[in-house]
Design a protein around this motif. Structure first.
Motif, PDB file in Angstrom:
ATOM      1  N   ALA A 190     -36.980  -0.601  -1.062  1.00 52.18           N
ATOM      2  CA  ALA A 190     -35.569  -0.881  -0.759  1.00 52.18           C
ATOM      3  C   ALA A 190     -34.811  -1.258  -2.030  1.00 52.18           C
ATOM      4  O   ALA A 190     -33.634  -1.622  -1.992  1.00 52.18           O
ATOM      5  N   ASN A 191     -35.515  -1.201  -3.150  1.00 54.79           N
ATOM      6  CA  ASN A 191     -34.919  -1.488  -4.462  1.00 54.79           C
ATOM      7  C   ASN A 191     -34.345  -2.919  -4.550  1.00 54.79           C
ATOM      8  O   ASN A 191     -33.295  -3.152  -5.132  1.00 54.79           O
ATOM      9  N   LEU A 192     -35.064  -3.852  -3.948  1.00 54.34           N
ATOM     10  CA  LEU A 192     -34.588  -5.228  -3.945  1.00 54.34           C
ATOM     11  C   LEU A 192     -35.011  -5.996  -5.198  1.00 54.34           C
ATOM     12  O   LEU A 192     -34.422  -7.023  -5.541  1.00 54.34           O
ATOM     13  N   VAL A 193     -36.046  -5.502  -5.899  1.00 56.24           N
ATOM     14  CA  VAL A 193     -36.567  -6.268  -7.034  1.00 56.24           C
ATOM     15  C   VAL A 193     -35.525  -6.524  -8.122  1.00 56.24           C
ATOM     16  O   VAL A 193     -35.368  -7.664  -8.570  1.00 56.24           O
ATOM     17  N   PRO A 194     -34.782  -5.500  -8.545  1.00 56.53           N
ATOM     18  CA  PRO A 194     -33.769  -5.784  -9.582  1.00 56.53           C
ATOM     19  C   PRO A 194     -32.764  -6.840  -9.126  1.00 56.53           C
ATOM     20  O   PRO A 194     -32.349  -7.688  -9.914  1.00 56.53           O
ATOM     21  N   MET A 195     -32.426  -6.825  -7.846  1.00 53.18           N
ATOM     22  CA  MET A 195     -31.471  -7.833  -7.338  1.00 53.18           C
ATOM     23  C   MET A 195     -32.083  -9.226  -7.390  1.00 53.18           C
ATOM     24  O   MET A 195     -31.436 -10.193  -7.762  1.00 53.18           O
ATOM     25  N   LEU A 196     -33.336  -9.299  -7.007  1.00 55.51           N
ATOM     26  CA  LEU A 196     -34.004 -10.606  -7.036  1.00 55.51           C
ATOM     27  C   LEU A 196     -34.078 -11.128  -8.464  1.00 55.51           C
ATOM     28  O   LEU A 196     -33.877 -12.313  -8.723  1.00 55.51           O
ATOM     29  N   ILE A 197     -34.366 -10.241  -9.395  1.00 60.01           N
ATOM     30  CA  ILE A 197     -34.454 -10.664 -10.795  1.00 60.01           C
ATOM     31  C   ILE A 197     -33.104 -11.152 -11.285  1.00 60.01           C
ATOM     32  O   ILE A 197     -33.000 -12.150 -12.006  1.00 60.01           O
ATOM     33  N   ARG A 198     -32.064 -10.435 -10.835  1.00 61.87           N
ATOM     34  CA  ARG A 198     -30.738 -10.864 -11.248  1.00 61.87           C
ATOM     35  C   ARG A 198     -30.428 -12.271 -10.709  1.00 61.87           C
ATOM     36  O   ARG A 198     -29.829 -13.090 -11.384  1.00 61.87           O
ATOM     37  N   LEU A 199     -30.873 -12.520  -9.490  1.00 63.38           N
ATOM     38  CA  LEU A 199     -30.616 -13.835  -8.891  1.00 63.38           C
ATOM     39  C   LEU A 199     -31.374 -14.961  -9.609  1.00 63.38           C
ATOM     40  O   LEU A 199     -31.026 -16.130  -9.499  1.00 63.38           O
ATOM     41  N   LEU A 200     -32.445 -14.589 -10.331  1.00 60.91           N
ATOM     42  CA  LEU A 200     -33.172 -15.591 -11.114  1.00 60.91           C
ATOM     43  C   LEU A 200     -32.272 -16.210 -12.172  1.00 60.91           C
ATOM     44  O   LEU A 200     -32.505 -17.327 -12.621  1.00 60.91           O
ATOM     45  N   THR A 201     -31.295 -15.416 -12.614  1.00 61.30           N
ATOM     46  CA  THR A 201     -30.516 -15.856 -13.771  1.00 61.30           C
ATOM     47  C   THR A 201     -29.133 -16.338 -13.397  1.00 61.30           C
ATOM     48  O   THR A 201     -28.413 -16.829 -14.240  1.00 61.30           O
ATOM     49  N   MET A 202     -28.723 -16.175 -12.139  1.00 60.28           N
ATOM     50  CA  MET A 202     -27.351 -16.572 -11.814  1.00 60.28           C
ATOM     51  C   MET A 202     -27.327 -17.395 -10.540  1.00 60.28           C
ATOM     52  O   MET A 202     -28.319 -17.550  -9.854  1.00 60.28           O
ATOM     53  N   GLY A 203     -26.186 -17.922 -10.234  1.00 62.07           N
ATOM     54  CA  GLY A 203     -26.039 -18.655  -8.988  1.00 62.07           C
ATOM     55  C   GLY A 203     -26.619 -20.046  -9.078  1.00 62.07           C
ATOM     56  O   GLY A 203     -27.040 -20.491 -10.139  1.00 62.07           O
ATOM     57  N   GLU A 204     -26.651 -20.683  -7.937  1.00 63.27           N
ATOM     58  CA  GLU A 204     -27.087 -22.065  -7.922  1.00 63.27           C
ATOM     59  C   GLU A 204     -28.598 -22.162  -8.035  1.00 63.27           C
ATOM     60  O   GLU A 204     -29.331 -21.237  -7.733  1.00 63.27           O
ATOM     61  N   PHE A 205     -29.013 -23.311  -8.441  1.00 59.83           N
ATOM     62  CA  PHE A 205     -30.408 -23.563  -8.712  1.00 59.83           C
ATOM     63  C   PHE A 205     -31.291 -23.250  -7.499  1.00 59.83           C
ATOM     64  O   PHE A 205     -32.337 -22.630  -7.606  1.00 59.83           O
ATOM     65  N   ARG A 206     -30.845 -23.694  -6.305  1.00 55.62           N
ATOM     66  CA  ARG A 206     -31.682 -23.505  -5.111  1.00 55.62           C
ATOM     67  C   ARG A 206     -31.941 -22.032  -4.841  1.00 55.62           C
ATOM     68  O   ARG A 206     -33.016 -21.644  -4.386  1.00 55.62           O
TER      69      ARG A 206
END
Lengths: 540, 876
Positions: free
Chosen positions: A385-401
């Motif tokens: 579903a090509n979710l991995v790049p999105m998950l990686i991006r979320l590692l670097t942005m947004g709130e800590f939780r």
């Protein structure tokens, strides 16, 4: 009168010895001055406060629009509470009417008190309870001859029960619950609605009162009300009440009792009203939070397709409970998870990971992390579903939780995934952001990332001893960070980082440097070696 | 007389000759400072002159440039910068040329150079100075010159703000560290001191691992010097400073070097060396306590930049026994004001306890148990001190059983033959009452405690003083406990001290009268304790409190007839009167109002004669007497009017007392209280009050802290007078106009906390005054009085402009926020829709946000109120 350079500071330390600092008579005088200034300020504030009449002004405003609960009641008479009278007088008059008055007086007194309790801002619930009005109101509930009085009393009690937990208890202790349950099949729709509402408030107080309401067998009557033909406002209230019956941990409600509501909930999920959908979905999420047989009960009612549909709503108020329910279901076993995936949840997640609401992104990561903890087939679905790049991006942005949940998800993939799946993570660039997270302050997250890196490093180990992952990590600045984590105060982190360094990076380390690495002991303290005598040569 | 003659005469044994010389020198400074300084510098550099004369010349010269008073220093520096360039050049050259020609240290020329550097370096007027001094270090054979030059560098680094020296950091470090490696002990000592003063601007060097290693290596080596405790001492002092400034960089040196170095220094024969080593660990604990606090306040999104490495916890097992050993090194005849090893160890142990909490008990408790009954008093005292030191840090649950076990034996020790031990016992009992009151407020303990403390009150003054403090803590603890039991009670009916209250108060009254009460501050401590009891009594002790009030009054009355001679006795006497007034003031506030009213005539009579007595001029007596009057005004309200004709002239005199600004300040406060309490009855006196207040506001010599209080007083007066304030309206508003312009200035340096405080109290003054004016003009009726129209559109625009400006300043405090919201609300309420145009969204929203987020209920309520009124003003 010469300069005294850099001597010790005995004068300030001396004042710390015994209670020398408090002996100074100047200090005492300063305290007196300070107290005096403080006192004067308070008096000044008090004087101005009185002149401003803040409380009165606020009240005048409130009384302009006495708020009415529920749309259906708008036809009721509005007796305006006079702005000049304070609560005390009103309540005294209400008591007079309720305790000593005739039937009409009682109705008028109860109505008046209900109006007072319907104030939007700071209704005087305390005062009403203290005046002992709860008991007579509960008595009025049984007064089938006077439906209007029943209704007003129910309304007043509903509002009292909506106050603090203490207020709610006062209503319950006066014996209102059995009456309210029996009022659920009262011929008068308004009375029924009020009873539903009151019971919702009571059950919503917490597990104790929830189970108390359940012990009076509320469900049959409540489910009768929850028919598609029922008026919308009652339906809304009843759904909310049902969700309160399912809600809460420590303990959870008796599942065998509340599961009787599942078929009704399954239907309510399809109701056109969003509020009803939402409350029904919350109820489902509470029910699915727990052992696998509870999840099965939800799956058997075939609610998943509708929940997934709700994930695509454009309102995060609708998405949130549906997502929580789905998230709970995928904490179950692989086959339970599989059922969710077969209904096309993955496509919804793509959409949810890009939501603008932080909470939705976080909850989606959490859900995915539970899927990633499953089997390789399910991990493969995440990858496809090509979710991995999105998950990686979320590692670097947004709130800590959110970053934390994303890290868990990726870490779970490295733990259960096969070589190609791990390779996919590396190719998508997970190493750098993971290494960056090592400098965060949350030991739990550090530990998760270290696990992930260890798993990836294991996969990257070649038979000739070289390790391409180790080189990546070093380049990303990860090695230095892992190295310094060996000084971390938590033993588990120290151990994990130490193992990684020994296994994959030991040859890069300068032997001499390790001597400076201090030891961290058990009680979270810096550990000193035995006491070596100082040597003359301090070449650091 | 020549300059040399005068300098010589300064050292004469003949007093009149010395005074003559001083006068001559003063005259020289006054008449033509520049040439006078030049002449002094010529003497300083002249090696043919006598050494002491040259030293005097140097000191006089330095004093022309700097003073202990910082503002005076800045003034002198400005005068110096105004001098002709050649003159300054001449003096600077003389000072530099003197370096290396003096036989004594520290060098006076070095101090002169530093004083000039303080004036010039921040203005970039002497860029070559540091280079010149550093070049004087190069000749390794000239030890004297190197030492003096290093002293000069040290002084310069100490007094010139670090940011102006940072560019020289590398050169200074190179020169100084070079001297540490190549010089003899005097050079090394001076070099280390210079280095210590340079640390603050060497951040870049400390951030660089290699440079840091090098510097640390050199200093650590210096701690191992074999033949000079001076060098060791200086090196340890340097490490103390480094620890505080660069805690986060110390990890790699801690276990290898700093720990063994300081532990072994604690065993040195040399007391100064031991003190520095203990200080090192006190600083480590200070630092780690702060870091733990920061961590506790941090959030996930806002993590702390630095965290504790827990060195203190790690060192505990070695450090605690060492400190306990040092604790036993009391001197036989200890001067209370001296700093010594035992005291340092006690302070360090207390810090260690706060830092590591429960684990300290494992080490200290056995020490207490083993030494309470030791034959040597030092060990007994150490055990008691150790007990007191662990009262902060460990959890109450862990402490409770320990205290329960030790408290009775410790109380027994109040009978110890040694005064120092008894002193420590008294201190510890106070600590227990303060920190763990539950351990003493019970049937098993309280009676013994009261007997022990009662006995202690008759002992040596220093012991009795500490006992007074323990009595204070006990009263507060007992009162607090009773209040917690009955949180809603308006008055405490009875409490743990009820049955002994009378005995305690009478014993304290007795103690205040002890013939030796002048020693060890006992008189003031016992009167302070009495005041605590007057504030913390239960209703069943009221008769005693009332009776004690009469005793205080009587004592005050008797003190009026006494005449005192001699400076010391006079000082003691004024101190006594001031304490009696303070007690009276407390009693007026805390006795039942009806009883105060009965006593009022007598009280006023005494206070009035006191203002007119010999000691009535002493500022501290006046201050406490004014405070007593203010307390009485608040109780009597309108009834106070009958005393006005007497107290009025005294109040005016107080308002005129610009020099003793504290007196002026309480007089201003008193005027405010009079207005608030007597309302219209104060009108006849307001012309005079107003005149004084206005002239004080315009007086530059008045301490700046009084001015905001005067503005507040305008507000008090405006409210009290209502319509009668109209004659003062124009002048008040124009004064307020300029005051609020000054108060609207943003605070430039937000770390200048004194300035921030001052600006906020100035803002408070303006806002209180505006509030008073608006409230006063609009009157108390439900409809605004027509006088409110005297507030013109221009005035209102100004007030709103002021509030809009201060809202933007991040230093604004919550108090100001509440007051500003009040003023905006008041204006909207009165002027309604006329205000709409002035209420710009940006500042209004910000102000309301600040109010909603203030965390204070009253402010939040006021904010809602104001918000409603704003909405009404905008939308009708």
């Amino acid at each position: 009168n010469t300069y005294i350079a850099m001597e010790n500071k005995p004068s300030t330390r001396l004042s710390e010895f015994k209670n020398r600092s408090s002996r100074d008579s100047d200090a005492a005088r300063n305290r007196r001055r300070g107290n005096n200034v403080e006192l004067r300020k308070n008096r000044r504030a008090e004087q101005v406060g009185k002149r401003r009449n803040v409380a009165l002004d606020l009240e005048e405003d409130n009384n302009k629009s006495v708020t009415v609960l529920g749309a259906s009641q708008s036809q009721n008479i509005q007796t305006r509470v006079s702005g000049t009278k304070n609560y005390e007088t009103v309540i005294r008059e209400v008591c007079e009417a309720v305790f000593r008055g005739s039937g009409t007086d009682r109705l008028r007194g109860t109505t008046r008190c209900r109006m007072l309790l319907s104030k939007e801002k700071e209704p005087p619930i305390d005062e009403v309870v203290e005046a002992g009005l709860v008991e007579p109101f509960v008595q009025f509930l049984s007064n089938t001859d006077a439906p209007q009085l029943q209704f007003e009393a129910a309304w007043a009690l509903t509002n009292i029960a909506s106050g603090t937990s203490e207020h709610t208890h006062a209503v319950v202790e006066a014996g209102a619950v059995p009456w309210f349950v029996s009022l659920l099949d009262n011929p008068n729709a308004e009375v029924r609605e009020q009873a539903v509402w009151a019971l919702g408030n009571i059950a919503g107080d917490g597990p104790e009162l929830r189970d108390f309401v359940i012990s009076h067998d509320i469900l049959p009557n409540l489910l009768t009300i929850l028919q598609p033909t029922t008026k919308l406002s009652i339906l809304r209230n009843a759904t909310w009440t049902l969700s309160n019956l399912c809600r809460g941990k420590d303990p959870q409600p008796d599942f065998n009792y509340v599961r009787n509501g599942i078929p009704t909930l399954a239907a309510l999920l399809y109701h056109e009203d969003e509020e009803i959908q939402t409350d029904a979905a919350w109820a489902v999420s509470y029910l699915s939070d727990g052992e696998n047989y509870k999840i099965d009960a939800v799956l058997d009612a075939n609610m998943v397709p509708r929940l997934i549909e709700m994930l695509s709503s454009d309102k995060d108020t609708v998405q949130t409970p549906a997502l929580r329910a789905i998230g709970n279901i995928v904490t179950g076993d692989d086959s339970q998870t599989q059922k969710v995936l077969e209904e096309g949840a993955m496509e919804a997640f793509v959409h949810l990971l890009q939501s603008t609401a932080e909470n939705i992104r976080k909850e989606t990561c959490w859900t995915l992390s539970n899927i990633a903890a499953g089997n390789r087939k399910q991990i493969q679905q995440i990858i496809e579903a090509n979710l991995v790049p999105m998950l990686i991006r979320l590692l670097t942005m947004g709130e800590f939780r959110t970053r934390k949940e994303a890290a868990w998800c990726l870490s779970n993939i490295t733990a259960s995934g096969d070589y190609t799946q791990i390779e996919h993570l590396v190719q998508q660039g997970c190493l750098k952001p993971m290494c960056d997270l090592l400098s965060c302050h949350d030991p739990k997250l550090i530990s998760v990332v270290l696990d992930a890196l260890a798993n990836i490093l294991r996969a990257g180990q070649s038979s000739d001893g070289s390790n391409v992952v180790a080189d990546f990590i070093d380049e990303a600045g990860g090695m230095d960070k892992i190295e310094s984590l060996q000084n971390h105060e938590q033993e588990i982190i120290y151990r994990k980082s130490n193992t990684i360094i020994e296994k994959y990076f030991s040859e890069d380390l300068d032997e001499e440097q390790t001597e400076f690495v201090p030891q961290v002991g058990e009680n979270n303290a810096y550990t000193f070696n035995t006491q070596p005598l100082p040597v003359d040569n301090f070449a650091f | 007389m020549s300059v040399v003659d005068a300098l010589q005469a300064l050292l004469s044994s003949d007093q009149s000759e010395r005074e003559g010389a001083l006068a001559w020198l003063e005259d020289g400074k006054q008449s033509d400072l520049g040439p006078f300084m030049q002449a002094l510098s010529d003497v300083l550099v002249d090696t043919s002159q006598d050494t002491v004369v040259r030293q005097q010349a140097g000191l006089q010269l330095k004093n022309c440039l700097r003073s202990r008073d910082e503002s005076l220093s800045d003034q002198r520096a400005e005068t110096w910068r105004g001098f002709d360039g050649n003159l300054r050049e001449h003096i600077k050259n003389n000072a530099l040329n003197t370096i290396g020609t003096e036989d004594s240290h520290p060098s006076t020329a070095a101090q002169v150079i530093a004083a000039i550097a303080y004036a010039e370096i921040p203005y970039n007027m002497w860029p070559e100075m540091m280079g010149n001094l550093l070049s004087l270090l190069e000749d390794e054979s000239n030890e004297n010159q190197r030492v003096s030059s290093l002293e000069a560098i040290g002084y310069v680094c100490e007094c010139v703000p670090p940011q102006f020296l940072a560019e020289n950091a590398n050169d200074i470090l190179t020169g100084v560290v070079g001297c540490m490696q190549s010089g003899g002990n005097p050079v090394r000592k001076a070099a280390i001191k210079a280095l210590t003063n340079s640390l603050e601007f060497c951040k870049a060097n400390f951030d660089d691992g290699e440079e840091r290693n090098f510097i640390m290596g050199v200093i650590c080596e210096a701690t191992q010097t074999k033949d000079s405790d001076d060098v060791i001492h200086a090196a340890l002092a340097c490490l103390v400073r480094i620890m505080t400034l660069y805690y986060q960089h110390m990890e790699e040196y801690m276990s290898e070097a700093l720990f063994p170095i300081t532990m072994s220094a604690m065993r040195s024969e040399n007391t100064d060396v031991v003190l520095q080593a203990v200080e090192f660990w006190s600083n480590v604990c200070d630092e780690e306590i702060d870091l733990d606090l920061e961590l506790a306040e941090a959030t996930e999104l806002n993590p702390p930049e630095e965290t504790s490495k827990h060195y203190a916890r790690g060192a505990l097992e070695y450090l605690a026994p060492q400190l306990l050993e040092l604790l036993t090194q009391q001197e036989e005849y200890d001067d209370e004001d001296d700093w010594n090893v035992s005291k340092a160890a006690s302070v360090c142990l207390a810090l260690l306890s706060s830092c590591v909490c429960d684990p300290i008990l494992e080490y200290v408790v056995p020490f207490i148990q083993n030494n309470l009954e030791n034959e040597t008093w030092q060990f007994r005292d150490a055990a008691v001190l150790a007990f007191g030191s662990i009262m902060e840090g460990p959890s109450p649950d862990s402490l409770f059983p320990i205290v329960q076990e030790a408290i009775l034996p410790v109380m027994e020790m109040m009978k110890d033959p040694n005064a120092c031990v008894k002193d420590s016992v008294a201190w510890v009992l106070g600590r227990v009452c303060d920190k763990l009151p539950d351990a003493v407020l019970n049937d098993t303990c309280l009676d013994s405690l009261l007997i022990t403390l009662g006995e202690g009150l008759s002992m040596e003054p220093r012991v009795a003083t500490n006992v007074c403090w323990a009595f204070n803590a006990l009263a507060e603890a007992a009162y607090e406990a009773a209040k917690n039991e009955h949180p809603d009670a308006e008055m405490i009916q009875t409490y743990a001290l009820s049955s002994s209250y009378e005995a305690i108060v009478s014993k304290l009254l007795e103690t205040t009268d002890r013939p030796d009460a002048n020693e060890a501050n006992l008189r003031s401590a016992s009167y302070e304790a009495l005041m605590t009891y007057f504030q913390h009594y239960a209703e069943d002790c009221y008769a005693t409190t009332h009776q004690a009030g009469l005793v205080i009054l009587e004592r005050l009355q008797n003190s009026l007839g006494l005449t005192v001679e001699g400076r010391d006795s006079l000082m003691q006497f004024t101190e006594l009167q001031s304490l009696l007034c303070a007690n009276l003031q407390t009693l007026i506030r805390y006795l039942h109002a009806e009883d105060v009213k009965v006593l009022a005539d007598g009280i006023m009579e005494i206070l009035l004669s006191m203002f007119q007595s010999q000691t009535g001029e002493a500022s501290n007596v006046q201050e406490d007497a004014f405070l007593a009057v203010a307390a009485l005004v608040s109780v009597l309200e309108e009834d106070f009017v009958k005393y006005m004709e007497y107290i009025f002239p005294i109040t005016v005199t107080g308002l005129k007392n610009i020099e003793e600004y504290q007196v002026c300040s309480v007089a201003v406060g008193l005027v405010g209280d009079m207005c608030r309490s007597m309302k219209q009855a104060v009108v006849p006196f307001c012309d005079s009050f107003m005149t004084e207040l206005l002239s004080n506001l315009a007086n530059d010599d008045l301490d700046r802290s009084v001015k905001p209080e005067i503005l507040c007083c305008f507000g008090d007066m405006a409210i009290a007078l209502g319509e009668a304030f109209v004659p003062y309206l124009e002048v008040s508003l124009s004064v307020l106009n300029s005051a609020s312009q000054a108060a609207a200035e943003p605070v430039q340096d937000q770390n200048d906390f004194d300035l921030v405080d001052h600006m906020n109290s100035l803002r408070e003054g303006c806002l209180e005054a505006f509030t008073g004016v608006i409230q006063g003009l609009k009157g108390e009726g439900s409809q605004p009085h027509e006088n409110i129209q005297l507030l013109t559109a221009e005035h209102i625009e100004h007030i709103i402009g002021f509030i809009g400006a201060i809202v933007a300043d991040p230093t604004l405090d919550n108090n100001n926020v509440r007051q500003a919201i009040g003023v905006v609300g008041d204006l909207c309420k009165v002027f309604g829709a006329d205000m709409a145009g002035l209420l710009q969204d940006d500042w209004v929203n910000e102000l309301l946000r600040l109010g909603h987020e203030s965390g204070d209920l009253a402010t939040e309520k006021l904010t809602k109120w104001c918000q409603r009124l704003i909405e009404k003003a905008r939308h009708g």
